[in-house]
Design an enzyme around this catalytic site. Structure first.
Site, PDB file in Angstrom:
ATOM      1  N   SER A 161       0.807  -1.218   0.000  1.00 57.44           N
ATOM      2  CA  SER A 161       0.000   0.000   0.000  1.00 57.44           C
ATOM      3  C   SER A 161       0.841   1.268   0.000  1.00 57.44           C
ATOM      4  O   SER A 161       0.466   2.269  -0.612  1.00 57.44           O
ATOM      5  CB  SER A 161      -0.918   0.003   1.224  1.00 57.44           C
ATOM      6  N   LEU A 162       1.991   1.242   0.682  1.00 56.77           N
ATOM      7  CA  LEU A 162       2.796   2.448   0.845  1.00 56.77           C
ATOM      8  C   LEU A 162       4.084   2.450   0.033  1.00 56.77           C
ATOM      9  O   LEU A 162       4.675   3.514  -0.165  1.00 56.77           O
ATOM     10  CB  LEU A 162       3.145   2.650   2.326  1.00 56.77           C
ATOM     11  N   ALA A 163       4.514   1.291  -0.435  1.00 56.36           N
ATOM     12  CA  ALA A 163       5.815   1.222  -1.107  1.00 56.36           C
ATOM     13  C   ALA A 163       5.894  -0.033  -1.960  1.00 56.36           C
ATOM     14  O   ALA A 163       5.012  -0.895  -1.924  1.00 56.36           O
ATOM     15  CB  ALA A 163       6.943   1.231  -0.069  1.00 56.36           C
ATOM     16  N   GLN A 164       6.970  -0.126  -2.732  1.00 53.07           N
ATOM     17  CA  GLN A 164       7.257  -1.339  -3.495  1.00 53.07           C
ATOM     18  C   GLN A 164       8.736  -1.670  -3.350  1.00 53.07           C
ATOM     19  O   GLN A 164       9.547  -0.798  -2.997  1.00 53.07           O
ATOM     20  CB  GLN A 164       6.875  -1.172  -4.955  1.00 53.07           C
ATOM     21  N   VAL A 165       9.093  -2.941  -3.605  1.00 51.59           N
ATOM     22  CA  VAL A 165      10.454  -3.412  -3.351  1.00 51.59           C
ATOM     23  C   VAL A 165      11.104  -3.847  -4.666  1.00 51.59           C
ATOM     24  O   VAL A 165      10.508  -4.589  -5.453  1.00 51.59           O
ATOM     25  CB  VAL A 165      10.449  -4.589  -2.353  1.00 51.59           C
ATOM     26  N   LYS A 179      13.415  -0.730  -0.840  1.00 54.73           N
ATOM     27  CA  LYS A 179      12.007  -0.371  -0.627  1.00 54.73           C
ATOM     28  C   LYS A 179      11.832   1.109  -0.970  1.00 54.73           C
ATOM     29  O   LYS A 179      12.477   1.979  -0.378  1.00 54.73           O
ATOM     30  CB  LYS A 179      11.637  -0.641   0.837  1.00 54.73           C
ATOM     31  N   ASP A 316       2.749  -5.500  12.697  1.00 52.71           N
ATOM     32  CA  ASP A 316       2.250  -5.845  11.361  1.00 52.71           C
ATOM     33  C   ASP A 316       2.780  -7.212  10.935  1.00 52.71           C
ATOM     34  O   ASP A 316       3.369  -7.366   9.862  1.00 52.71           O
ATOM     35  CB  ASP A 316       2.670  -4.773  10.353  1.00 52.71           C
TER      36      ASP A 316
END
Length: 430
Positions: A161-165, A179, A316
């Protein structure tokens, strides 16, 4: 009525936006934020109005508790959950995170919402284009990914939802995971929280029994922490340090990827690349020579240590954030199986528990095990569940209905997977 309300909200937003731009120290950035406000607020308002009207119309004239009322409510829940899901995907960012929160609130929100969000929110997350990724690098590090790293894969390994790797390789040859925060969150994060807050409060005003303001408070508190990747890096190191100092007996079984501080910023986090299996991948765990039961025991021990001893808890721990691999450089085996090591990822959100909270929580679990209704209520109140919600709180913790929680039989907390227990909890929540 709803059209007039939406028009008034947009007019108010536009007026407030003009004042904000005029008085801001960074007018360009503020203008970007304000430009996102009207369409998002309009989408939010239309969705909220449609959901409210659907419930009013669907349940009109039906006697609460009757089969017809139950059926109508079920279908209204489904339609509304799908509308909310679509809104989350269209707005993205914080809204995806909100949808993921809802997906974890089993027994607290209607089952239709939980299932709808759970089936989609972890699979359809937004993906930033490579140009957007390059833009984040240019703003934060002043160079392109191809310059910062010897190799950088433009195709992300995964997106959340907030980032991609992205996979990459440093100029010294180490394989790393990078990230990168979705660029638009800088412009929309504050706006998203404000608009969600406005709409949840508006719905609560129209429907007093609809009170999910606490969920907005939770997102408002957690979002800034999760958007600061340097905070995440510090948390990961603190977590490992706590295990080394306070839980040395299992410290070697807990790992977090090494952080490359010189290649990290508040929106870019460069970490050691981890080759491990997700904690729920039973077949994958067996394929690397680790017994799933050993993994289950280790997960329980690790989080018990964090909750009751460290007072610093990873908040989380879904399957993608808890990985498993064999203990490195360890040839010892237990009944033919290799010893597991937990690899904890995504350290953006932690909760700190003071001593009194930990004592109350331990006392609550003791009361749950011994089916002590009085002590369950006393310690639930101490933990903030309120005088009237201790039974629901006990149900959320144990996944058992209240009558089973206070059943004196030794196996009263054993999970048997019967839908009747789930239904009873849902009825209590309603």
């Amino acid at each position: 009525m709803w059209r007039r309300a939406a028009t008034a909200a947009l007019s108010l937003g536009a007026g407030a936006g003009a004042v904000a731009v005029a008085t801001s120290e960074d007018p360009a950035a503020t203008l970007k934020v304000c430009a996102h406000l009207p369409p998002r607020l309009l989408r939010d308002s239309v969705t909220a109005a449609t959901i409210a009207f659907d419930y009013k119309w669907s349940l009109w004239g039906l006697e609460p508790g009757t089969p017809a009322w139950q059926s109508a409510k079920h279908h209204a829940h489904l339609r509304s959950a799908n509308r909310l899901q679509e809104l989350c995907f269209r707005n993205g960012g914080i809204y995806i995170k909100l949808g993921q929160h809802i997906a974890q609130l089993e027994y607290v929100v209607p089952e239709e919402y939980v299932q709808t969000m759970r089936e989609s929110m972890l699979k359809r997350c937004p993906v930033s284009s490579y140009e957007q990724v390059r833009g984040v690098f240019a703003k934060d590090l002043g160079e392109s990914p191809e310059t910062v790293f010897a190799e950088f894969d433009p195709v992300p390994l995964a997106s959340a939802s907030l980032a991609q790797v992205h996979a990459a390789r440093t100029h010294t040859g180490q394989k790393v995971a990078v990230k990168v925060q979705h660029d638009h969150l800088t412009d929309t994060g504050v706006v998203d929280i404000a608009t969600v807050d406005l709409l949840v409060n508006a719905l609560h005003y129209v429907f007093p029994t609809f009170d999910y303001r606490w969920l907005v408070d939770e997102v408002r508190e957690s979002a800034p922490k999760e958007l600061d990747f340097l905070n995440e890096a510090k948390n990961s190191e603190k977590c490992l340090d706590n295990f080394r100092r306070l839980s040395p007996q299992i410290a070697g079984s807990i790992y977090a990827p090494k952080v490359y501080w010189n290649l990290s910023t508040s929106r870019i986090l460069t970490m050691e690349f981890m080759d491990a299996k997700e904690v729920t991948d039973v077949n994958g765990i067996k394929s690397i020579g680790v017994h799933p039961v050993d993994v289950s025991n280790l997960v329980s021990k690790a989080f018990a240590e964090m909750i009751f001893k460290h007072g610093f808890v990873h908040c989380d721990p879904h399957a993608a954030n808890v990985m498993v691999r064999p203990m490195p450089q360890d040839s010892r085996k237990l009944f033919g199986w290799k010893r597991p090591q937990l690899v904890l990822l995504d350290h953006g959100l932690y909760k700190e528990l003071d001593y009194n909270t930990r004592i109350s929580y331990a006392s609550l679990w003791k009361a749950l095990v011994f089916a002590d209704a009085k002590a369950i209520k006393e310690n639930s109140v101490k933990l903030g569940a309120g005088e009237d919600l201790h039974a629901l709180f006990a149900g959320v913790l144990t996944m058992r209905p209240w009558k089973r929680v206070i059943d004196p039989s030794p196996d009263h907390l054993v999970l048997d997977g019967k839908n009747t227990d789930y239904s009873e909890l849902q009825v209590f929540e309603s």
